[in-house]
Write a protein that holds these residues in place. Sequence first.
Motif: not given
Length: 87
Positions: A69-86
């Motif tokens: 809920p915190v990370a998703a609010k920040l522009k500079r963050k992205s999904c860390p899923m290996p193989g491709g961000a969601l």
Amino acid sequence: MDTRNNGCKGCREEYQVTEESIQRMLASPMFTSDQCVEDEVYDERLRICNSCVKLQDGINCTVCGCIIPVAAKLKRKSCPMPGGALW
């Protein structure tokens, strides 16, 4: 402090992140700045994370350990899923 017999430090009760602490963080000035995504983008990121198998307890990403809920609010963050961000 030795945590070998008590599991990981983050799993102990005194380190648990509560809904109240998340709301307190999101109410800070940083989360009302131009560093944050629009509400529609935020809601979509949360929707994606809520359907992800890597989400633990509806709060933590088990890939990177962030509080979603915190990370998703920040522009500079992205999904860390290996193989491709969601998101």
